[in-house]
Scaffold this active site. Structure first.
Site, PDB file in Angstrom:
ATOM      1  N   GLY A   1       0.808  -1.214   0.000  1.00  0.00           N
ATOM      2  CA  GLY A   1       0.000   0.000   0.000  1.00  0.00           C
ATOM      3  C   GLY A   1       0.840   1.263   0.000  1.00  0.00           C
ATOM      4  O   GLY A   1       0.583   2.205  -0.758  1.00  0.00           O
ATOM      5  N   GLU A   2       1.857   1.294   0.851  1.00  0.00           N
ATOM      6  CA  GLU A   2       2.717   2.468   0.928  1.00  0.00           C
ATOM      7  C   GLU A   2       3.510   2.659  -0.358  1.00  0.00           C
ATOM      8  O   GLU A   2       3.718   3.790  -0.829  1.00  0.00           O
ATOM      9  CB  GLU A   2       3.676   2.347   2.111  1.00  0.00           C
ATOM     10  CG  GLU A   2       3.005   2.311   3.466  1.00  0.00           C
ATOM     11  CD  GLU A   2       2.620   0.892   3.907  1.00  0.00           C
ATOM     12  OE1 GLU A   2       2.342   0.701   5.094  1.00  0.00           O
ATOM     13  OE2 GLU A   2       2.601  -0.019   3.049  1.00  0.00           O
ATOM     14  N   SER A   3       3.967   1.551  -0.951  1.00  0.00           N
ATOM     15  CA  SER A   3       4.743   1.642  -2.192  1.00  0.00           C
ATOM     16  C   SER A   3       3.886   2.162  -3.339  1.00  0.00           C
ATOM     17  O   SER A   3       4.345   2.960  -4.164  1.00  0.00           O
ATOM     18  CB  SER A   3       5.330   0.268  -2.544  1.00  0.00           C
ATOM     19  OG  SER A   3       6.253  -0.153  -1.558  1.00  0.00           O
TER      20      SER A   3
END
Length: 436
Positions: free
Chosen positions: A69-71
């Site tokens: 998700g962060e990537s």
């Protein structure tokens, strides 16, 4: 901007020493995990700061996101910054093989991926000596002390974007107030998801003129990729059968989903459920749950397609969510019937589907309530309510169309906010287009 929050504390020095001593043991653990996921020995050593790719000339802007998700949120900014900074090179790091596999399919121009160095002096020093980033952008809650302090010491400016800290994390940092102030002072900019996070960062010592509301970066992510061949095959196999998707489900969520589906089959006997567990390695376990529920199943990982008798299609593979969202206009997002925090509704909305969520979406407190108020999503609490929500949209196509349109409009509105955030990053991190 220079750090203003006091110097390094005894606790920071202690952490730095301990992590240096423990890094060989930590590396064995993370390397074994990467190896189990098919990552080569050469790439495993990136966790020790040994680069597997050369550095190009010019400015390198480093983005770090812990997992998938962060990537993907980082890719959103990289895509937009790349348009404004045509000479810049981008480096994206993550900590998991899953994130590496997902971003590999969506890597923007002038961007490369490496696994992040362990938060210890040796790995971080090797990493920074090779890549020499002009600026570093950390996504959500990545507060690794050695990495942050060492990067800022090189002269690179730091930003924390899509900032999100749990109440437990805030409490832990609050108990270490001098160290928290020191760590907060490393950042030139904080872009938070909501006012609650902004208040928490200010409490921990972040300078007020560096904290800004940035909304949720996931709103601006590109639509998920679609495998046209896979989509066509599944559409052909399902023909005119109605479908719904239960996506990114976790332990404890498949059972109520299957219970809801069994109830729905009483009124819609040709209905097919596409069940997509968050972690495909649980597929055998989920297949057993389907069998124990008395439902018939075909499995994507075994290259099976649903037949007329298939009641559940177990989509137990990675990287195909875009195809499944394009297939069905009704999507239940997992990670929400259990108190897990929920998953990204913007991916669903941008695919043109309406959204059902459980109440456990605390990672998206700025997103789900207004989306629900706009009637682009509905909240359910158990199997019975889930079945009722799906049944309503199956039998009221006009209501479903309105929900789909409302979800898409909400996502578009939120995405527009990101244009201003890109300008803020460029200004606050001195990322001028003529650098490099």
């Amino acid at each position: 901007m220079t750090p203003t929050g006091g110097g390094p504390t005894l606790l920071y020095y202690t952490y730095r020493c301990v992590t240096a001593l423990l890094s060989p043991f930590a590396y064995r653990k993370v390397a074994a995990k990467l190896a189990a996921q098919g990552v080569s020995t050469h790439r495993q050593r990136e966790r020790l700061g040994h680069a597997s790719l050369p550095r190009n000339d010019g400015q390198v802007i480093w983005f770090h996101g812990a997992s998938v998700g962060e990537s993907l949120a980082a890719l959103t900014l990289i895509n937009r910054l790349g348009e404004q900074l045509p000479k810049a090179q981008f480096l994206l790091t993550s900590g998991t093989a899953t994130a590496q596999q997902v971003v590999a399919k969506r890597m923007p121009p002038r961007c490369r991926h490496q696994f992040a160095p362990l938060d210890a002096a040796g790995p971080v020093r090797r990493f920074l000596s090779h890549w020499r980033p002009t600026a570093a952008v950390f996504v959500e809650s990545e507060l690794w002390p050695v990495t942050l302090v060492s990067t800022r010491a090189t002269g690179a400016k730091l930003a924390l974007v899509n900032a999100r800290l749990s109440d437990r994390s805030v409490a832990r940092w609050r108990a270490k107030a001098p160290t928290a102030r020191f760590i907060m002072a490393q950042f030139s900019l904080f872009l938070t998801q909501n006012q609650h996070i902004s208040d928490s960062l200010l409490e921990l010592g972040a300078a007020a003129d560096r904290v800004r509301d940035g909304g949720n970066l996931k709103a601006g992510a590109d639509p998920l990729p679609i495998d046209d061949t896979a989509l066509a095959q599944l559409r052909n196999a399902l023909a005119t059968r109605p479908t719904w998707v239960a996506s990114s489900t976790h332990i404890g969520e498949e059972q109520p989903v299957l219970t809801a589906h069994k109830t729905l089959l009483q009124q819609h006997p040709d209905l097919c459920l596409l069940l997509v567990p968050r972690h495909p390695e649980r597929s055998d376990e989920v297949a057993d749950l389907i069998a124990n529920a008395g439902l018939t199943c075909a499995r994507r990982s075994k290259h099976e397609l649903p037949t007329d008798e298939t009641q559940v299609y177990l989509a137990d593979t990675m990287g195909e969510l875009g195809s499944w969202y394009a297939l069905s206009p009704i999507v239940f997002l997992g990670g929400s019937l259990e108190p897990i925090g929920g998953h990204n509704p913007f991916e669903v909305a941008r695919a043109g589907a309406a959204i059902i969520t459980g109440p456990g979406y605390h990672n998206f407190p700025e997103t789900f309530p207004p989306m629900i108020a706009a009637k682009g999503a509905v909240e359910v609490h158990d199997a019975a309510q889930l079945g009722q929500a799906v049944a309503r949209w199956l039998t009221q196509p006009e209501t479903l169309l309105q929900a789909r349109q409302a979800a898409a409009a909400f996502a578009t509105q939120q995405s527009a906010v990101l244009d201003g955030l890109v300008e803020t990053l460029i200004q606050q991190l001195d990322l001028e287009p003529d650098h490099g």
